[in-house]
Scaffold this active site. Structure first.
Site, PDB file in Angstrom:
ATOM      1  N   CYS A  17     -17.625  10.505 -22.372  1.00  0.00           N
ATOM      2  CA  CYS A  17     -16.205  10.142 -22.485  1.00  0.00           C
ATOM      3  C   CYS A  17     -16.035   9.093 -23.585  1.00  0.00           C
ATOM      4  O   CYS A  17     -16.396   7.929 -23.395  1.00  0.00           O
ATOM      5  CB  CYS A  17     -15.720   9.621 -21.126  1.00  0.00           C
ATOM      6  SG  CYS A  17     -14.137   8.779 -21.160  1.00  0.00           S
ATOM      7  N   CYS A  32     -14.152   5.936 -22.649  1.00  0.00           N
ATOM      8  CA  CYS A  32     -14.943   5.096 -21.737  1.00  0.00           C
ATOM      9  C   CYS A  32     -15.903   4.207 -22.511  1.00  0.00           C
ATOM     10  O   CYS A  32     -16.029   3.012 -22.231  1.00  0.00           O
ATOM     11  CB  CYS A  32     -15.760   5.973 -20.782  1.00  0.00           C
ATOM     12  SG  CYS A  32     -14.810   7.025 -19.701  1.00  0.00           S
TER      13      CYS A  32
END
Length: 132
Positions: A56, A59
């Site tokens: 991600c 993230c």
């Protein structure tokens, strides 16, 4: 990013970023089990749980801000849960995580609020509120 949108070339064995591990300057603990998280929740009044995944991009890009907040707000305990780890699937389910990053803010064992997405300003303001 939604959990179901894993990158086809992502590997569950990818090396984690160096700043994930707890040091004197980095106060973010990686959670590996429900019992570990339960212990932290029982021992700390204010906890921020960062649900993330190595594949991600948002993230990974918000991680330095999380580390910075953890060093600034020492009265708040910061933990990270890698949603791809089987050992924490029950935690992901309990907190109904459907997108990453998701930050869950807990006070006295109760969920106070959630922030979904890598919005540094919103994350910072929410941490400041929890720390107050």
């Amino acid at each position: 990013l939604h959990i179901s949108e894993k990158h086809p070339h992502a590997s569950l064995t990818q090396t984690q970023p160096n700043f994930l591990h707890r040091t004197k300057k980095n106060m973010v603990t990686e959670i590996k089990s429900k019992s570990q998280l339960d212990k932290i929740l029982n021992e700390n009044e204010r906890v921020v749980i960062d649900f993330w995944a190595s594949w991600c991009g948002p993230c990974v890009s918000i991680m330095p801000a999380v580390v910075e907040l953890s060093t600034k707000h020492t009265g708040v305990t910061f933990v990270k849960v890698n949603v791809d780890e089987e050992s924490v699937a029950d935690i992901v389910e309990k907190y109904e995580v459907e997108a990453m990053p998701t930050f869950v803010f807990i006070r006295n064992g109760q969920v106070e609020t959630k922030v979904v997405g890598a919005n540094k300003d919103k994350l910072t303001k929410t941490v400041e509120t929890l720390a107050a």
